[in-house]
Motif scaffolding. Sequence first.
Motif: not given
Length: 155
Positions: A101-130
């Motif tokens: 079974t292959i697992v992926d994020l939903t194709e629902d644009p609102e839910t997918r955008a919410a997941i991306e925005s939730w993770l974006a802050g941490g990714a941005t902070a780590w990029r700045a640190a690294f």
Amino acid sequence: MSTEPEPGLRADEAVRAMLLLMPRLAARLKRTPIPERLRSFNLAPRHLSLLSYLLFDGPMVVGELATRLQVAPTTVSLMVSDLTKQGVLQRRSDPGDARRTIVDLTEDPETRAAIESWLAGGATAWRAAFEPLSPEERALFVRTIETYEAGASGD
């Protein structure tokens, strides 16, 4: 408080600095708001890791997720089943091997955008640190945190 790295910290100075820093970091992470779209899903830190793998590395099979999360495949299957029912994830058969079974994020644009925005802050902070670090320094930092995590968990 200085943001400049201390040149040549002694081990006890580094331990002190990290013991003071880690509670602030943990508190900041706990205060990171879950996007409104995801609040009803009762997401836990383990879900954050699963969602991060799927967002950054793309769809993958349950066994690979289990290996990366360092949990049993049955644990991942339960998480995936729960998140699929909630509309956060989607599953499909592997065209090359129908037993997998292959697992992926939903194709629902609102839910997918919410997941991306939730993770974006941490990714941005780590990029700045690294960013100012060399690849070797980045690898050393990641290995150091992994060693700390293993030691703190008793592994």
